[in-house]
Design a protein around this motif. Structure first.
Motif: not given
Lengths: 309, 744
Positions: B132-146
């Motif tokens: 349910k995250g916003t595109p900005e939230q997805s971009e930020l936290y997914m990339k940080r978690s890689a």
């Protein structure tokens, strides 16, 4: 050195050594009970060769690695799901038996033919890698025969280390008796290295490397040529699986202050080992010249004594 | 090796334990090389560093030690951390990832459930943002978690999911939250600053998580509803990781009771917000987010318990066979030496039950994972799909949906018919309708998810106890091969977290009455009859009869009332709804097991590696299906009978004696119709005295359809014990490895 190596690794599958390996006589000759159903692993010696090849290629720009595998196609595919994750390589698959009962001469012929057919392979840059022997047979002769068929006479067996030097030469450490190494320097490729354990650990699986490899591996499996390398005409009078446990006895020895060289255990590292005895002779390479002219040495504990053979 | 003593027919036998070739076909990833590699990768971690940690006693501490932390690097290197991520964020698997996560969880839990939980908890922390995250939230936290790649210079972030709070707050009822979010500062034209107060309990990954997705209720009239908020380690305030939870299980995962008192910008509300009349309106309440998260992640938990059962098979066989070896009277080549405890029928039968349960659980779990893979793309487009067909959100959607429900049922009926027998044009029209497809898949997913979580973990924990019991004294020691006692205890946690059994039963009691699901269920009954016609030994007919009995019972209970005239099938009558939900799970598990066996039968011949042993695998799995179907039938039969009759008042001599013959009447009637006396169940004596029992026996007027089905089901158990004998015999013949492939 201006261009990298073209490293061809010969290696295929063997039954997982943890499985129950029970030799049986089948209609098509000798084999293992339920052999097709047993999980497989990459032959351990060949696996070390592959990891060393991948490491060397990574260190040497413009290098390429091929894995030439002779085995049942479906089982090779299964094996690749693990192996393809460990190192970047291109697969050259040959569909045939990987049984421990196949004839080494036939296997060598098939492998040599497959290597000759590799597109883009520069034989002048070729390092031919493989295992010192196969875990399923332990004959220890296949790599030499493949090398001979390809016209490569610089052959090193039971190798634990290969170092590419800045001047283009290659320094090789081979295991010899007594837990010692024979150090050789070779001007450059082509050469054959039949690896022992090498020095590298098994790389962790990395599915991202695997996904990259699989793009080429699946087509390679699909176009794998089918060959017959059975043991037709061979009569096995008895077959035994290796003993599962060694009778190892650990003996602690007190180090002598007068004779430090004798106290070394010779457990596999070049440094800290006693020099080769003067009676040690080498049958190979001694008279060779050209790129194979050798500078052999075995540095002893006492200070890098040189041995010219 | 000699064979078992059971007098069963000879034929193909189980040559080896099923390997990857078999599993890839049964669990439908034979064409997915990405998943096959993930399996190998996860297995190497599980049977390497994870197993070594367990063997070294790392489970004996609650604290998060450096040795346990090293597992995170192993997960990263093996690609397990990146499974959840999209390729553009550092992942390597395209598309939905439910099956991928399920496979990774199974491999890790094969050795240790805590390691599996630790790996999956990172995904759980990201899941609210993913769903349910916003595109900005997805971009930020997914990339940080890689995981950090060679050449990259950044810190890898790890997440946690904070819902559960200390008693008496969030537990079974996830709607009650004590954690609160208020507005701390809101300057005109600027983004509001929120203050979050949250105490967590049993929060996994908390010893090292850099960010937390926390569920909080509104504590301010300027915030419309509950929501989930992302809290970061560096936010102003208190980010107290808390003390390690003193749990007795899953010690390879970090679990703490944290305390948060932090100020965060409103942009951390997961899914974003709008401002309406001076009030912050979160786009998603915490309930909406956790519903979408848990309905996926619960499937993997169920598979973790199934993995335990399947992993128990090899150690138990080895223990049984070697039980008497080394003794003075032991002679190689004798049955006592070769078979050990496998000479005893009970030891074999119990192992057959364990294996059959493990197979059924895995089949059910992977079926659910595949259904969620189908659902995910539609579910993420749900707002668009609903808008396209003018379906409003909220309660009004229910009314608008009625018409579409009928169409979805029509599609289910058409899909079950052969192409030649149906209105193909209509079928294609409905098949191409996104809303119909969404409703059909969603109805199924809403049943399968709680079913997997409930049955796999609950019944799985019971069966793990059986496995432990088969190891004798070893079963209660730390060095038990296969870590079976640890797995037994772990299974209890798996039955509890992410929604304990009561939550799953409650959800099932609602979703299993959905008309679209029941239409599918009816078609499965017909499907199982067809299967039984072609594979008579599979137990499919037994299962079909059990499914008929369950369906009749459900429909009966939906209308029936108890002795006091109160409706039976109501939300608060959990004594009715919950057992029926339990019974359904047995049926679903058995059906999925049978369909997996059929898949192996149909596709196995295409794999040359299986040519040698396929017949034996099929024979064994067919027998296991039969055994499991019979177990399911027994459970369904017991539950349905108790529900159908259990709420009726027993006839009494006071009120119902008028319906009973007396002895003098019977004498007269016997003269008229010889033999009639034998039909009279109850009779008063010559002095009109009642027999010494509770009352007249129950009459079955109106229950004939039930009795017919129940009686038929009893008969359908024919052959099921022969199947168990046969499977048991094969257990004495199967070749197992010389030793376990992970440390003990």
């Amino acid at each position: 050195m201006t261009s990298g190596f073209h490293i061809v690794v010969c290696g295929s599958l063997v039954p997982d050594p943890l499985q129950t390996l029970e030799p049986v006589q089948g209609p098509g000759g000798p084999g293992l009970k339920n052999e097709m159903m047993l999980p497989s692993v990459l032959d351990p010696w060949a696996a070390h060769a592959l990891y060393e090849a991948a490491h060397l290629a990574k260190q040497t720009p413009d290098s390429r690695v091929w894995l030439v595998s002779l085995g049942p196609k479906a089982r090779l595919q299964q094996l690749m799901m693990s192996i393809a994750q460990k190192a970047a390589f291109q697969l050259v698959a040959v569909d045939g038996s990987a049984s421990g009962f196949t004839d080494c001469y036939d296997v060598a012929a098939v492998l040599a033919e497959a290597i000759e057919g590799i597109e883009g392979l520069d034989r002048s840059r070729l390092l031919l890698f493989g295992g010192r022997s196969s875990a399923s047979r332990d004959a220890g002769v296949t790599m030499q025969m493949v090398g001979e068929r390809l016209g490569i006479s610089e052959q090193f067996l039971a190798v634990d280390k290969l170092e590419a030097r800045s001047d283009g030469s290659l320094r090789v450490l081979e295991r010899v008796e007594g837990g010692r190494y024979l150090a050789s320097v070779c001007d450059g490729p082509p050469l054959v290295c039949a690896w022992s354990t090498g020095e590298l650990p098994e790389p962790p699986n990395n599915p991202q490397i695997g996904m990259q490899n699989m793009r080429a591996i699946m087509p390679a499996l699909q176009k794998a040529r089918t060959v017959q390398v059975g043991a037709a005409g061979t009569d096995y009078r008895s077959v035994e699986v290796p003993r599962q446990r060694r009778d190892t006895r650990v003996v602690k020895m007190r180090r002598s202050t007068k004779s430090p060289a004798r106290s070394s255990s010779g457990s596999g590292a070049e440094h800290g080992e006693s020099p080769l005895p003067s009676t040690h002779t080498r049958r190979r390479h001694v008279t060779q010249s050209g790129p194979g002219s050798l500078d052999r040495r075995s540095p002893g504990l006492g200070g890098g004594e040189r041995w010219e053979l | 090796m000699s064979t078992g003593k059971a007098a069963v027919e000879k034929g193909p036998t189980l040559s080896t334990l099923p390997g990857d070739d078999v599993r890839q076909i049964m669990w439908r990833f034979a064409e997915r090389y990405d998943l096959q590699m993930l399996v190998q990768s996860a297995r190497a971690v599980a049977r390497g560093p994870v197993a070594r940690l367990v063997a070294d006693g790392a489970r004996n501490t609650h604290e998060w030690t450096p040795e346990k932390a090293a597992l995170l690097n192993a997960f990263d290197e093996a690609g397990i951390t990146a499974v959840f991520l999209e390729p553009e964020h550092g992942g390597f698997i395209e598309g939905p990832k439910n099956l991928a996560l399920a496979l990774a969880a199974l491999e890790l839990a094969w050795v240790d459930g805590g390691a599996a939980t630790g790996a999956m908890a990172g995904h759980l922390g990201l899941a609210p943002i993913h769903e349910k995250g916003t595109p900005e939230q997805s971009e930020l936290y997914m990339k940080r978690s890689a995981p950090v790649q060679p050449g990259e210079k950044r810190e890898q972030w790890r997440g946690a999911f904070a819902l559960t709070e200390p008693i008496p707050y969030v537990g079974v009822d996830t709607g009650v939250l004590n954690g609160k979010v208020t507005v701390k500062e809101w300057k005109g034209g600027e983004e509001p600053i929120l203050h979050v107060e949250k105490r967590g309990r049993f929060i996994t990954n908390m010893a090292f998580a850099n960010f937390v997705a926390a569920a909080v209720d509104t504590g301010d009239e300027r915030i419309k509803s509950s929501c989930m908020v992302i809290l970061e380690e560096g936010d102003p305030g208190t980010y107290d990781r808390g003390t390690p939870t003193k749990k007795l299980v899953h010690q390879l995962s970090s679990t703490n009771d944290p305390i948060f008192s932090l100020d965060v910008p409103a942009s951390r509300i997961i899914g974003g917000y709008t401002i309406k009349d001076g009030v912050i309106v979160p786009n998603y309440s915490h309930g909406e987010i956790i519903d979408s998260v848990f309905k996926r992640t619960r499937v993997t938990v169920g598979l973790m318990t199934a993995a335990k059962l399947l992993s128990a098979v090899e150690p138990v066989i080895r223990y049984q066979r070697g039980r008497f070896r080394g003794g003075e009277s032991d002679q190689p080549g004798t049955p006592r030496h070769d078979l050990g405890l496998q000479q005893k029928e009970d030891a074999l039968h119990r192992l057959v039950d364990i294996w059959a349960t493990g197979e059924a659980g895995a089949s059910l779990g992977f079926w659910a994972a595949r259904v969620f893979d189908e659902l995910d793309p539609m579910d993420h487009r749900r707002p668009e799909i609903f808008a396209k067909y003018d379906i409003p959100e909220g309660r009004r959607a229910l009314r608008a949906m009625a018409e579409w429900t009928e169409r979805a049922v029509e599609y289910v009926r058409l899909a079950a018919k052969p192409a030649a027998d149906r209105d193909q044009a209509r079928f294609q029209e409905l098949e191409g309708n996104e809303l119909v497809q969404y409703l059909v898949t969603d109805a199924l997913a809403n049943v399968l998810c709680p079913a997997v979580k409930l049955w796999n973990t609950g019944h799985g924990a019971n069966m793990m106890r059986e496995a432990v019991s088969l190891m004798g004294g070893y079963g209660i020691t730390e060095d038990c091969p296969g870590f079976l006692p640890q797995k037994w205890m772990d299974a209890q946690l798996e039955a509890t977290y992410e929604g304990p059994e009561a939550v799953q039963r409650r959800q099932l009691s609602v979703t299993m009455t959905n008309a679209i699901f029941l239409a599918q269920f009816e078609e499965w009954i017909r499907e199982m009859r067809r299967v039984a016609g072609m594979r008579p030994g599979s137990g499919a007919c037994t299962l079909a009869s059990a499914m008929e009995l369950w369906l009749w019972t459900l429909r009966h209970l939906l209308e029936a009332k108890d002795a006091a005239g109160n409706p039976l099938y109501k939300g608060h009558r959990q004594g009715v709804t919950f057992p029926l939900a339990d019974a359904l799970c047995w049926l679903l598990a058995s059906r999925s097991q049978i369909t997996d066996m059929i898949e192996l039968e149909e596709r196995g011949p295409q794999n040359p590696s299986l040519s040698e042993g396929l017949a034996g695998f099929l024979r064994f799995f067919t027998d296991l299906c039969h055994v499991q179907a019979a177990s399911a039938a027994g459970e369904v039969s017991r539950v349905c009978s108790s529900l159908v009759f259990g709420y009726n008042a027993h006839p009494s001599w006071k009120t119902d004696a008028g319906n009973v013959y007396d002895a003098r009447e019977l004498v007269v009637l016997e003269n008229v119709m010889p033999g009639l006396c034998s039909c009279a169940v109850d009779a008063l004596d010559e002095d009109l005295g009642a027999p010494l029992k509770r009352g007249p026996c129950v009459r079955f007027d109106g229950y004939e359809p039930f009795n017919l089905r129940r009686g038929k089901l009893d008969g359908c158990l024919t052959g099921s014990r022969l199947a168990k004998d046969n499977a048991a015999r094969m257990l004495t013949e199967v070749m197992i490895p010389e030793s376990l492939d992970y440390p003990q």
